[in-house]
Design a protein around this motif. Sequence first.
Motif, PDB file in Angstrom:
ATOM      1  N   ASP A 191      12.476   3.758  21.108  1.00 53.55           N
ATOM      2  CA  ASP A 191      11.241   3.856  20.330  1.00 53.55           C
ATOM      3  C   ASP A 191       9.969   3.821  21.176  1.00 53.55           C
ATOM      4  N   ALA A 192      10.068   4.286  22.415  1.00 54.69           N
ATOM      5  CA  ALA A 192       8.876   4.386  23.262  1.00 54.69           C
ATOM      6  C   ALA A 192       8.363   5.818  23.245  1.00 54.69           C
ATOM      7  N   SER A 193       7.071   5.976  23.429  1.00 58.23           N
ATOM      8  CA  SER A 193       6.514   7.326  23.545  1.00 58.23           C
ATOM      9  C   SER A 193       6.933   7.918  24.887  1.00 58.23           C
ATOM     10  N   TRP A 194       6.842   9.230  24.994  1.00 63.45           N
ATOM     11  CA  TRP A 194       7.171   9.888  26.247  1.00 63.45           C
ATOM     12  C   TRP A 194       6.346  11.159  26.352  1.00 63.45           C
ATOM     13  N   ALA A 195       6.464  11.860  27.463  1.00 69.87           N
ATOM     14  CA  ALA A 195       5.697  13.086  27.662  1.00 69.87           C
ATOM     15  C   ALA A 195       6.636  14.174  28.159  1.00 69.87           C
ATOM     16  N   ARG A 196       6.179  15.415  28.048  1.00 69.39           N
ATOM     17  CA  ARG A 196       6.965  16.513  28.610  1.00 69.39           C
ATOM     18  C   ARG A 196       6.023  17.534  29.229  1.00 69.39           C
ATOM     19  N   ALA A 197       6.488  18.144  30.323  1.00 68.44           N
ATOM     20  CA  ALA A 197       5.679  19.133  31.039  1.00 68.44           C
ATOM     21  C   ALA A 197       6.564  20.278  31.499  1.00 68.44           C
ATOM     22  N   GLY A 222       6.644   2.871  34.095  1.00 64.16           N
ATOM     23  CA  GLY A 222       5.796   3.981  33.709  1.00 64.16           C
ATOM     24  C   GLY A 222       6.351   4.669  32.481  1.00 64.16           C
ATOM     25  N   GLN A 223       5.560   5.563  31.926  1.00 68.40           N
ATOM     26  CA  GLN A 223       6.000   6.315  30.754  1.00 68.40           C
ATOM     27  C   GLN A 223       6.977   7.402  31.175  1.00 68.40           C
ATOM     28  N   ALA A 224       8.107   7.476  30.493  1.00 71.19           N
ATOM     29  CA  ALA A 224       9.094   8.507  30.788  1.00 71.19           C
ATOM     30  C   ALA A 224       8.501   9.887  30.533  1.00 71.19           C
ATOM     31  N   CYS A 225       8.862  10.840  31.394  1.00 71.72           N
ATOM     32  CA  CYS A 225       8.349  12.194  31.275  1.00 71.72           C
ATOM     33  C   CYS A 225       9.450  13.192  31.592  1.00 71.72           C
ATOM     34  N   TRP A 226       9.657  14.156  30.696  1.00 70.95           N
ATOM     35  CA  TRP A 226      10.639  15.220  30.872  1.00 70.95           C
ATOM     36  C   TRP A 226       9.934  16.415  31.508  1.00 70.95           C
ATOM     37  N   VAL A 227      10.426  16.852  32.677  1.00 74.67           N
ATOM     38  CA  VAL A 227       9.838  17.981  33.391  1.00 74.67           C
ATOM     39  C   VAL A 227      10.881  19.083  33.457  1.00 74.67           C
ATOM     40  N   GLU A 228      10.479  20.306  33.128  1.00 74.93           N
ATOM     41  CA  GLU A 228      11.422  21.413  33.131  1.00 74.93           C
ATOM     42  C   GLU A 228      10.736  22.682  33.593  1.00 74.93           C
ATOM     43  N   GLY A 229      11.551  23.639  34.043  1.00 73.46           N
ATOM     44  CA  GLY A 229      10.990  24.906  34.466  1.00 73.46           C
ATOM     45  C   GLY A 229      12.036  25.784  35.108  1.00 73.46           C
TER      46      GLY A 229
END
Length: 299
Positions: A282-288, A134-141
């Motif tokens: 060099d892969a895209s990623w997401a952050r939430a 899956g696409q890597a995703c950085w989650v923070e809060g």
Amino acid sequence: MTNQKQSAPDAQAAIEEELIQTVVDSFATCTDDRLKELMQSLTKHLHAFIRDVRLTEDEWNGAIEFLTEAGHITDDKRQEFILLSDVFGASMQTINVNNEVHDNATEATVFGPFFVDDAPQIEIGGDISGGAQGQACWVEGTVKDTEGNPLPGARIEVWEADEEGFYDVQHSDGRVYGRAHLFSDENGKYNFWGLTPTPYPIPHDGPVGRLLESVGRSPMRASHLHFMVSAERQRTLVTHIFVTGDELLTHDSVFGVKQSLIKDFVQQPAGTPTPDGRDLADASWARAEFDIVLPPAAV
């Protein structure tokens, strides 16, 4: 001409009402007041449904066969009755009743059937994906109370499906991925790497799936990431966050979506520096971002 449902004749209605009262009275000697209340209310509502739709014996037998099959397919990894409760909105309504709105507290939603105790622990900034695709995703809060005070050491359980829509427990080889727990830091902050959520169907190869198909409903769940958050003297929160723009937000098969839980999962082009310097080849990623507010336990 509209076909209107006919009421039972007075003599027939009297017979039906007498039975209801007899069954209700049969629980009168129960010494557990709450259990008595539940059984008597259930009796009244169940009989009201039977009378309202004038349930046929064939329909009653079909319902018994359905419930029997739901029992047969249920095991230690699959709970068909939870799915049944989910697709009727009963799970979500129970959550609503037991998690009344309180100030600015984060809203709760359904638990789901795929939580597992003893998920591995990761440090802040760790990766829950366990090698799943899956696409890597950085989650923070942050985790705070309703007064805005940080809650250090809050336990944050997170779990999710892989990009194909499967949780680890749906495999038979004992693999563990897409789940972990971590603790907020001294300022109530947390962050971790996971996977960008994607839509997936609830298990629909059993009686609940056939029920949905027969009424023209989809088994698909809106994309989401599960959380269970607990802290001393605070009410434990079970919730998930959903992805802004997901076309299933208004058609979630278990009615779990709440507007406040829809979050932006912002796409980051390949080559965009990551918050912790991780090399994503060099892969895209997401952050939430998901800030969590827990109400006091007494509420």
